[in-house]
Design an enzyme around this catalytic site. Structure first.
Site, short mmCIF file in Angstrom:
data_model
loop_
_atom_site.label_atom_id
_atom_site.label_comp_id
_atom_site.label_asym_id
_atom_site.label_seq_id
_atom_site.Cartn_x
_atom_site.Cartn_y
_atom_site.Cartn_z
N LYS A 18 0.92 -1.21 -0.05
CA LYS A 18 -0.07 0.03 0.13
C LYS A 18 0.85 1.35 0.03
O LYS A 18 0.65 2.29 -0.80
CB LYS A 18 -1.01 0.07 1.20
CG LYS A 18 -1.91 -1.10 1.30
CD LYS A 18 -2.97 -0.82 2.17
CE LYS A 18 -2.46 -0.90 3.83
NZ LYS A 18 -1.75 -2.28 4.19
N ARG A 93 -10.05 0.55 8.71
CA ARG A 93 -9.63 -0.79 8.92
C ARG A 93 -10.34 -1.64 9.64
O ARG A 93 -10.38 -3.05 9.98
CB ARG A 93 -8.51 -0.80 9.78
CG ARG A 93 -6.90 -0.94 8.99
CD ARG A 93 -5.96 -0.85 10.06
NE ARG A 93 -4.69 -1.58 9.86
CZ ARG A 93 -3.39 -0.71 9.52
NH1 ARG A 93 -3.70 0.53 9.20
NH2 ARG A 93 -2.38 -1.17 9.22
N ARG A 132 11.24 -5.33 4.71
CA ARG A 132 10.77 -3.89 4.46
C ARG A 132 11.90 -2.82 5.28
O ARG A 132 11.96 -3.04 6.47
CB ARG A 132 9.49 -3.65 4.79
CG ARG A 132 8.89 -2.30 4.91
CD ARG A 132 7.39 -2.31 4.71
NE ARG A 132 6.66 -2.82 5.84
CZ ARG A 132 5.42 -2.85 5.92
NH1 ARG A 132 4.48 -2.44 4.74
NH2 ARG A 132 4.94 -3.19 6.92
N ARG A 165 10.72 -0.94 10.70
CA ARG A 165 9.79 -0.43 11.67
C ARG A 165 9.84 -1.42 12.87
O ARG A 165 9.94 -2.63 12.75
CB ARG A 165 8.39 -0.51 10.86
CG ARG A 165 7.90 0.63 10.34
CD ARG A 165 6.65 0.35 9.22
NE ARG A 165 5.54 -0.01 10.06
CZ ARG A 165 4.57 -0.27 9.59
NH1 ARG A 165 4.06 0.18 8.34
NH2 ARG A 165 3.53 -1.00 10.06
N ARG A 176 -0.70 -9.02 13.24
CA ARG A 176 -1.34 -7.93 12.32
C ARG A 176 -1.98 -8.71 11.09
O ARG A 176 -3.07 -8.21 10.55
CB ARG A 176 -0.32 -7.20 11.70
CG ARG A 176 0.26 -5.97 12.79
CD ARG A 176 1.64 -5.57 12.72
NE ARG A 176 1.75 -4.77 11.35
CZ ARG A 176 2.95 -4.62 10.88
NH1 ARG A 176 3.76 -5.26 11.13
NH2 ARG A 176 2.80 -3.78 9.46
P1 AMP Z 1 0.11 0.75 9.09
O1 AMP Z 1 1.28 1.67 8.84
O2 AMP Z 1 -1.01 1.22 8.29
O3 AMP Z 1 0.63 -0.74 8.93
O4 AMP Z 1 -0.19 0.86 10.58
C1 AMP Z 1 0.55 0.67 11.79
C2 AMP Z 1 0.10 0.44 13.09
O5 AMP Z 1 -0.88 1.82 13.36
C3 AMP Z 1 -1.17 -0.73 12.87
O6 AMP Z 1 -0.73 -1.87 13.24
C4 AMP Z 1 -2.19 -0.24 13.83
O7 AMP Z 1 -1.80 -0.47 15.29
C5 AMP Z 1 -2.18 1.38 13.67
N1 AMP Z 1 -3.06 1.66 12.89
C6 AMP Z 1 -3.02 2.48 11.81
N2 AMP Z 1 -3.94 2.72 11.03
C7 AMP Z 1 -5.12 2.39 11.69
C8 AMP Z 1 -6.51 2.32 11.80
N3 AMP Z 1 -7.22 2.60 10.72
N4 AMP Z 1 -7.24 1.69 12.84
C9 AMP Z 1 -6.48 1.26 13.81
N5 AMP Z 1 -5.23 1.16 14.04
C10 AMP Z 1 -4.59 1.70 12.90
#
Ligand code: AMP
Length: 221
Positions: A18, A93, A132, A165, A176
């Protein structure tokens, strides 16, 4: 709604690409990139109240509460640069987030025009996430196996060091992926029923091959 709006949601499991596609989409279509993950990581790095509240869930690979992320997105969508469109990456999400998003857009006569689902088989996701890396300076994304920098650990663009990360470790990744299956995958049917879902095949593909499909969906706008 103005017909020239591109109100786009990027959907896909962690590691589906993404963020990589988001970089290309914003460069080509000039849309503001709204990544809840990036905004939450920035809050964690700055040690704000929001960051402190979110950190524990993020480290465990759990979702941050809907109220928190809906609030962040509501504020960001109020900015005038979203008027011609926006790219949501990592939001919504959960079904509750999707419903709240639809409601807040409807208040302004807007709606989601495209949901791009990037599909990648699960065993490939794990490999991709393990490799990554991102740049500490400009944020550019790399993969040590599939898309390495010219010099190991150093950004091609700005020369800053790369980092991994905190939540890209094996245990958190499994959680996740489970969270994606349970809480986020139901959004596929939700958006399909609204007629805005477009599937893009990401398995075994290079970023530019995926982007060709993305551009086929979003058009010449
Ligand atoms: P990402 O970078 O999109 O993979 O997000 C990293 C982490 O941020 C996720 O594993 C969640 O803990 C939190 N997070 C990001 N976006 C959301 C969302 N829309 N709803 C809930 N938690 C989120």
């Amino acid at each position: 709604m103005a017909p020239d709006q591109l109100n786009v949601v990027l959907l896909g499991a962690p590691g589906a690409g993404k963020g990589t596609q988001a970089e290309r989409i914003v460069a080509r279509y000039g849309l503001p990139h709204i990544s809840t993950g990036d905004m939450l990581r920035a809050a964690v790095a700055q040690g704000t109240e929001l960051g402190l509240a979110a950190k524990r869930s993020m480290d465990a690979g759990e979702l941050v509460p809907d109220e928190v992320v809906v609030g962040i997105v509501r504020d960001r969508l109020a900015d005038p640069d979203t008027g011609r469109g926006f790219l949501l990456d990592g939001f919504p999400r959960t079904l509750a987030q999707a419903e709240r998003l639809d409601a807040m857009l409807a208040e302004e006569g807007r709606s989601i025009t495209h949901v791009l689902l990037i599909e990648v088989p699960e065993d490939e996701l794990v490999l991709r996430i393990a490799g990554r890396r991102s740049c500490t300076g400009c944020g550019k994304l790399y993969n040590v196996t599939f898309d390495p920098p010219r010099e190991e650990g150093v950004c091609d663009v700005c020369g800053a060091p790369l980092f991994q990360r905190a939540d890209d470790n094996e245990e958190t990744v499994r959680n996740r992926l489970a969270v994606y299956r349970d809480q986020t995958a139901p959004l596929i049917d939700y958006y399909d029923a609204k007629g805005v879902l477009r599937k893009v095949s990401g398995g075994g593909k290079l970023p530019h091959e995926v982007f060709t499909q993305v551009a086929g969906v979003l058009g010449d706008a």
